[in-house]
Scaffold this active site. Sequence first.
Site, PDB file in Angstrom:
ATOM      1  N   ASP A  44       6.162   5.802  -4.762  1.00 44.65           N
ATOM      2  CA  ASP A  44       5.652   7.157  -4.987  1.00 44.65           C
ATOM      3  C   ASP A  44       6.613   8.209  -4.456  1.00 44.65           C
ATOM      4  OD1 ASP A  44       3.607   9.067  -5.777  1.00 44.65           O
ATOM      5  OD2 ASP A  44       3.211   9.347  -3.636  1.00 44.65           O
ATOM      6  N   ARG A  51       5.884   1.608  16.456  1.00 44.92           N
ATOM      7  CA  ARG A  51       6.724   1.824  17.637  1.00 44.92           C
ATOM      8  C   ARG A  51       6.193   1.043  18.829  1.00 44.92           C
ATOM      9  NH1 ARG A  51       6.954   6.840  15.000  1.00 44.92           N
ATOM     10  NH2 ARG A  51       9.096   7.545  14.601  1.00 44.92           N
ATOM     11  N   GLU A 108      14.103  13.764  -3.993  1.00 42.81           N
ATOM     12  CA  GLU A 108      13.135  14.219  -5.005  1.00 42.81           C
ATOM     13  C   GLU A 108      13.469  15.627  -5.496  1.00 42.81           C
ATOM     14  OE1 GLU A 108       9.321  13.899  -3.134  1.00 42.81           O
ATOM     15  OE2 GLU A 108       9.469  11.722  -2.936  1.00 42.81           O
ATOM     16  N   LEU A 126       1.399   1.867  11.331  1.00 44.39           N
ATOM     17  CA  LEU A 126      -0.065   1.833  11.337  1.00 44.39           C
ATOM     18  C   LEU A 126      -0.607   3.105  11.974  1.00 44.39           C
ATOM     19  CD1 LEU A 126      -2.165  -0.378  10.387  1.00 44.39           C
ATOM     20  CD2 LEU A 126      -2.594  -0.741  12.825  1.00 44.39           C
ATOM     21  N   GLY A 127      -0.310   4.239  11.325  1.00 42.36           N
ATOM     22  CA  GLY A 127      -0.927   5.500  11.699  1.00 42.36           C
ATOM     23  C   GLY A 127      -2.226   5.674  10.941  1.00 42.36           C
ATOM     24  N   ARG A 128      -2.645   6.929  10.751  1.00 41.04           N
ATOM     25  CA  ARG A 128      -3.907   7.185  10.045  1.00 41.04           C
ATOM     26  C   ARG A 128      -3.883   6.551   8.651  1.00 41.04           C
ATOM     27  NH1 ARG A 128      -2.641  12.395  12.074  1.00 41.04           N
ATOM     28  NH2 ARG A 128      -4.097  13.221  13.625  1.00 41.04           N
ATOM     29  N   ILE A 129      -2.788   6.799   7.919  1.00 44.44           N
ATOM     30  CA  ILE A 129      -2.714   6.312   6.541  1.00 44.44           C
ATOM     31  C   ILE A 129      -2.542   4.805   6.506  1.00 44.44           C
ATOM     32  CG2 ILE A 129      -1.299   6.362   4.453  1.00 44.44           C
ATOM     33  CD1 ILE A 129      -0.813   9.370   5.075  1.00 44.44           C
ATOM     34  N   HIS A 174       5.606  11.343  -6.604  1.00 50.16           N
ATOM     35  CA  HIS A 174       5.056  11.813  -5.337  1.00 50.16           C
ATOM     36  C   HIS A 174       3.655  12.397  -5.545  1.00 50.16           C
ATOM     37  CE1 HIS A 174       6.353  13.371  -1.115  1.00 50.16           C
ATOM     38  NE2 HIS A 174       5.088  13.007  -1.127  1.00 50.16           N
ATOM     39  N   ARG A 200       7.963   8.183   2.882  1.00 45.22           N
ATOM     40  CA  ARG A 200       9.041   9.076   2.482  1.00 45.22           C
ATOM     41  C   ARG A 200      10.165   8.229   1.915  1.00 45.22           C
ATOM     42  NH1 ARG A 200       6.189  13.060   2.517  1.00 45.22           N
ATOM     43  NH2 ARG A 200       6.442  14.925   3.819  1.00 45.22           N
TER      44      ARG A 200
END
Length: 312
Positions: free
Chosen positions: A255, A174, A260, A151-154, A278, A231
């Site tokens: 995605d 974390r 990749e 649950l960071g910015r994105i 991606h 990722r």
Amino acid sequence: MKPEILLIEPMMPAIEQALDAAYTVHRLSAAPDRDRLIAEVAGRVRAVVTGGGTGVKNAVVDALPNLGIVAINGVGTDAVDLEHCRGRGVRVSNTPDVLTDDVADLAIGLMIAGSRRMMVGDRFVRAGQWPTGKLPLARKVSGKRLGVLGLGRIGEAIAKRAEAFGMTIAYTNRKPRDGVSYRFVASPVDLARESDILMVAASAGADARNMVGRAVLDALGPDGLLVNVARGSVVDEPELLAALTEGRIGGAALDVFADEPNVPEGFYGLDNVVLQPHQASATVETRMAMGQLVLDNLEAFFAGRPPPTAVV
């Protein structure tokens, strides 16, 4: 004379024009012999510009004795060895915030596409099967339980969008986040067990590699959907492929991939998988904003100021 920089991969034409106006740009992706180019310009290059997924290898950093900054065109820093750069006295910058909305938008799109089997429906219509065939029922999105892994910015932007679908939202991180109303769950396995849809938005790194493995996938269960916009390294791809083919999870919408642009061919024939190359930040508006931040970081560095979005 203009400062010399090494451009690892192409950027938006307008951004490359701005780079050419301010710097002597050596384009690694266009070089017939990349090692030879690096050897020829090594002593003159002061900056490296690269993509978040591509990064720059330590060997390249070490081959550039006067390197002062690695400017990443992306939010992820996992493809750059930050401690190695720190030890060399090399600054590292990225492009946070400006891509948050696009990544979150695509995450919601993948969630809907995977749940409602939109790609299967598209192929069904294009193949002329609608007049005589019938598609199996899909899965509802509204009101489902969404687990956000990271649950960071994105991750938070995804959760806010999911609220509009009346979803019950939980997350693991974390550590618990202050100031959010979503329920914290201590482990990825527990989060998956309590989710209908598991959204991977965690930062990559050694501690996150293969975090979504067999235990998490089995906890998600045969009706669960995995969405990954983080990722590829965060998900154990062989375990995911096995879980999909064996019916131990319901589907996946991806995605990003571990190697990749090489995608395991086993995914290609599966109707319960949505695949994207991606593309989460791949809009004109966002790529221009990202490129401008790269320009801003370079300009600050060469002017002797701290780069505005430095991470090292």
